[in-house]
Design an enzyme around this catalytic site. Structure first.
Site, PDB file in Angstrom:
ATOM      1  N   ASP A 342      -6.191   3.539  -4.892  1.00  0.00           N
ATOM      2  CA  ASP A 342      -4.768   3.810  -5.002  1.00  0.00           C
ATOM      3  C   ASP A 342      -4.537   4.537  -6.331  1.00  0.00           C
ATOM      4  OD1 ASP A 342      -2.057   3.729  -4.561  1.00  0.00           O
ATOM      5  OD2 ASP A 342      -1.809   1.723  -5.384  1.00  0.00           O
ATOM      6  N   ASP A 646      -2.501  -2.526  -3.292  1.00  0.00           N
ATOM      7  CA  ASP A 646      -1.609  -3.568  -3.791  1.00  0.00           C
ATOM      8  C   ASP A 646      -0.529  -3.963  -2.800  1.00  0.00           C
ATOM      9  OD1 ASP A 646      -0.140  -1.280  -3.827  1.00  0.00           O
ATOM     10  OD2 ASP A 646       0.444  -1.367  -5.922  1.00  0.00           O
ATOM     11  N   ASP A 650      -1.726  -1.806   2.541  1.00  0.00           N
ATOM     12  CA  ASP A 650      -3.153  -1.667   2.217  1.00  0.00           C
ATOM     13  C   ASP A 650      -4.007  -2.774   2.834  1.00  0.00           C
ATOM     14  OD1 ASP A 650      -2.747   0.572   0.475  1.00  0.00           O
ATOM     15  OD2 ASP A 650      -1.992  -0.818  -1.036  1.00  0.00           O
TER      16      ASP A 650
END
Length: 907
Positions: A342, A646, A650
């Site tokens: 990310d 997070d 995800d």
């Protein structure tokens, strides 16, 4: 058309929920048979029966007993159970008790951790709003969110969690934090206008999704999906269906255990037949010899050593901000060869910061870190810029006055109160030498036009104590530039140059920065109010501000380490592709222009995606399904994938990845429960440190194998040599178990504490498909096994030929075996590197402690009467000890010579 007919039509629409954002409000209301007065009570009852409650249904639960028993379905556990059974059959109940104790403890730990993992879905369900304000029969009232149905009208405002997927029909300054679904760090401004049918989730400005948080304003939305049909419901379903992969170590241990078992059984059978057929030994005698051979060959201490090594790795990683939730994941890290990361908060600081300023006749860069208000201004030539520069000072003053955010310092840390982008402007003003409180006292705010998504700017009116007035305005370049007729330069005010500012805007965007324009207009002192007519024209443009979520310096260094270690880095972000490319380039990610959007991924079949996943390094605007497909595609290319995340979006990819990495600070509970590892500091650099520890753990497991198996091999070959020569066994089964136990829990265990070797992050990742025993390891095990046989059996024969009793000869053999292991332990600290230096000999204090403990135990074994009673040992004289030590030292130097040959000719 009846309501029931329309509901059937709605069912078909719900099957493709991505179309609601492309429909005008009137069409959406018509399709769901709703209106601005809301549903009637009868319609609600009928739809509640058809669609069910607005909740996520829990999966079928397994009983606690079943979950506990399933902890034993592991090759490591099978080997431990076999070892425990063998030691029990031999009557060594203390040994077997220790082994079975390890099994039970391991199962309890796994049971607890799996219980946490199964709460991942529960964490998703708990993110739904408990209640909602709906409009029914023209009346507004609050009810449990479970009772919401498609077609309902829901009112949302700042602080609310959105209770279902909504097609917005009216908004007022509405902003929604969608980070849990899109990964976007900033709240999204909402509108009612439909968007393109192919728009990604993060671009659907007319939608508000279940579980997201309203941060500002208010709005009304038409419920288009509830429960399992909502976006969060689809993620929950996806999460429940994701298959968790076995770790490379588990797969390798299964292969190793099966091959070892076949080899031991085959050799024991051949040895027994040889003794019966060649030396006319009795079948019973040879059966006992075969059992002794099997006991000698089975490395019963190895599974426990591997488990302890993994546990020590967990402790080491925790000290480096990487918290491991599942034990085998420690070793998996060592074989990672691609990291899908990310962007926000992991590669970047998740703290907006002004990085560049552009004026009509110059520009500068702004230095510093995050919200820390320390940093200087640097001009185009790289020279520090005076904060008294008129354009710079005007820009900093305007940025701080046209602002609602504040910054406070708490124990050396700067804390933002307000919008992140406005916080960056406050920091800019402080770097420019302004104190926010003092400035507002000097130029108090008289009136304000707050930011609204419709006009995309904020304006404030200020007067100083001489009654001089000024309007400051900031906002999107498209909103500010058309209102400006002039621009400030160092030579004074000049007519605006739109072409120049358009070029500068593109330049700022190309660097991955968000652009704000800031302008002003002096006003008469009698003006005490601010209207839209006051900012519709005749503004003076001060300049452009480039804002960025700055990269973490340690993350840039960590990415460079990844490439040197042969690990690919791929960035997955909710940002737009142009911004993603620029930030990836700043981070040092290779070939950032090789990028794909979620929409492009969606159109690919699996074969094309498999290739594109390898070729591209930046993926923007991706959905949960697309992230999951990316992970699967990379795994399909036989890559070991680490995935960071997070948000709830995800979670499926985190669960599927070989090693899921969740953020500990800003990560959702769903992400944490779906991952194998949680970063305590949300820092990409901690992932790389964890990979280094993972490689160290695997190295130490290999060292343990290289230490334990030659011991077992030496014992087994000693027995084979005795059978082949028709002699008495140099060591008994009980003595073999003594050696295995005393060395496994001391000498071998000390290797678990070995530090990382110097070149560990300059190696290529190991192939996860490789066998646990490489050809070199097989050679080393056989080579050292033969050396141990020569030493042990040689001294046994020497003692017997010299007239020593069988008890003395066997005591010499046992001590030779142990002393040879002590010397070989130092060889094993480095697999091929030389050990003859201070660091090699003294660099691991646990090795020295283990040697001391084993030496004491062997002295007790040799001289303590009770040990002589149990193990039939006998006292030794000094000459015997000198021969034993000479044999061990010889083995040590021969192995060091072999390592030199390997380095010289085979590396």
């Amino acid at each position: 058309m009846t309501v029931d007919t329309k509901l059937k039509k709605n069912t078909e629409v719900d099957a493709t929920p991505t179309t609601w954002h492309a429909k005008p409000v009137s069409e959406a209301l018509q399709e769901l048979s709703s209106c601005e007065q809301g549903l009637t009570a009868a319609e609600v009852e009928q739809r509640l029966e058809k669609y069910g409650p607005n909740r996520l249904n829990p999966p079928a639960a397994r009983s606690a007993l079943v979950r506990f028993l399933e902890q034993f379905k592991n090759v490591l556990i099978y080997v431990l159970l076999v070892a425990g059974a063998v030691t029990t059959a031999m009557g060594h109940f203390i040994d077997s008790g220790v082994i079975f104790g390890v099994v039970i403890i391991n199962a309890i730990i796994g049971f607890i951790q799996e219980g946490k993992a199964e709460r991942a879905l529960e964490a998703v369900r708990n993110m739904l709003s408990p209640q909602a304000m709906v409009i029914r029969d023209g009346k507004r009232f609050t009810l449990p969110a479970e009772q919401i149905v498609p077609g309902d009208l829901v009112f949302i405002q700042s602080g609310d969690r959105v209770p279902a997927d909504l097609r917005l029909i009216s908004v007022r300054n509405l902003r929604v934090d969608e980070a849990m679904l899109t990964g976007e760090s900033l709240p999204v401004e909402k509108s009612v206008d439909p968007v393109d049918i192919d728009a990604s989730l993060g671009d659907r400005d007319c939608m508000a999704y279940s579980g997201t948080l309203v941060t500002f304003g208010q709005g009304t939305g038409l419920v288009v999906a509830t429960g399992e049909l909502s976006e969060i419901g689809r993620i929950s379903t996806l999460l429940a269906q994701v298959q968790v992969l076995n770790t490379p170590l588990t797969r390798q241990m299964a292969q190793f255990a099966s091959r070892l078992s076949i080899a031991i059984l085959g050799i024991a059978l051949i040895a027994a037949l040889f003794g019966v057929l060649v030396h006319d030994n009795s079948l019973e005698e040879m059966f006992l010899a075969a059992v002794g051979l099997a006991v000698a060959a089975i490395p019963e201490g190895l599974p426990a050593i591997i488990t302890i090594t993994l546990a020590i790795g967990v402790q080491r990683m925790a000290a480096r901000n990487a918290i491991i939730r599942r034990l085998p994941a420690v070793e998996t890290l060592g074989s990672v060869n691609v990291i899908c990361s990310d962007k926000t908060g992991t590669l970047t600081r998740n703290e907006m910061m002004v990085q560049s300023l552009v004026f009509a006749d110059g520009s500068c860069e702004v230095e510093g870190n995050g919200y820390d208000p320390h940093g200087q201004f640097v001009d185009q030539q790289g020279n520090p810029m005076d904060t008294n520069h008129p354009l710079l000072s005007s820009c900093c003053r305007a940025a701080m006055l046209c602002n609602d955010a504040t910054l406070t310092e708490e124990e050396g840390n700067w804390k933002l109160n307000g919008d992140p982008m406005e916080g960056a402007l406050v920091v800019l003003g402080m770097k420019g030498g302004f104190d926010q409180t003092l400035l507002l006292e000097q130029m108090p705010r008289t009136d304000v036009i707050p930011f609204e998504s419709e006009h995309r700017f904020m304006a404030t009116l200020h007067h100083d104590h001489t009654d001089q007035g000024c309007i400051y305005i900031k906002g999107a370049i498209e909103a500010i530039l058309p209102r400006c007729t002039s621009q400030i330069t160092t030579m004074g005010t000049q007519p605006i140059d739109p072409a120049f500012w358009a070029t500068q805007t593109e330049s700022i965007a190309a660097r991955g920065q968000r652009t704000l324009a800031i302008a002003m207009r002096p006003v008469d002192r009698v003006q005490q109010s601010l209207n839209f007519e006051d900012v519709d024209g005749d503004l003076i443009l001060i300049g452009l501000i480039g804002i960025v979520d700055p990269p973490r310096p340690e993350a840039i260094e960590a990415i460079a380490r990844c490439y040197s270690a042969g690990i690919q880095v791929k960035m997955i972000t909710g940002d737009h592709v142009a911004t993603a490319r620029a930030i990836a380039g700043n981070m040092g990610i290779s070939n950032p222009d090789r990028s794909l959007t979620g929409a492009e991924l969606e159109s690919m079949d699996e074969a094309m995606l498999s290739q594109k996943a390898l070729d591209n390094n930046v993926f923007a605007r991706t959905s949960p399904e697309q992230k999951l497909r990316l992970v699967k595609a990379l795994q399909g290319n036989e890559l070991v994938v680490a995935m960071t995340g997070d948000g709830v979006n995800d979670a499926p990819a985190l669960k599927r990845a070989d090693i899921g990495v969740a953020m500990g600070i800003k990560g959702s509970e769903t992400a944490k429960e779906s991952a194998e590892m949680v970063l305590a500091d949300d820092n990409f650099a901690s992932i790389v440190k964890a990979i280094e520890e993972g490689r160290t753990v695997y190295d130490n497991i290999k060292k343990s194998i290289l230490f334990i198996l030659p011991t077992n091999g030496g014992e087994a070959l000693t027995i084979l040599a005795a059978i082949a020569m028709g002699r008495l066994l140099p060591v008994t089964a009980a003595q073999i178990l003594w050696v295995n136990m005393i060395t496994a829990v001391t000498l071998a265990l000390s290797l678990a504490f070995e530090p990382a070797e110097a070149n560990i992050m300059r190696r290529r990742p190991r192939d996860s498909q490789d066998s646990l025993l490489s050809p070199f390891m097989v050679w080393r095990i056989l080579f050292v096994s033969v050396l141990m046989v020569l030493a042990t059996f040689g001294l046994f024969i020497w003692e017997r030929e010299s007239g020593a009793s069988i008890e003395v000869a066997r005591t010499v053999a046992v001590n030779t075996l142990v002393v040879a292991e002590i010397f070989y332990l130092f060889n094993t600290r480095y697999i091929t590197a030389p050990i003859l230096n201070r660091k090699g000999l003294l660099g691991n204090r646990y090795v020295l402690i283990a040697v001391l403990i084993v030496s004491i135990f062997q002295l007790l074994y040799t001289y303590l009467p009770v040990m002589q009673l149990f193990f039939h040992s006998a006292p030794l004289d000094s000459d015997a000890w000198l021969r034993i030590l000479a044999a061990g030292a010889t083995l040590f130097f021969v192995v060091e010579i072999e390592k030199w040959v390997v380095r010289r000719f085979f590396q």
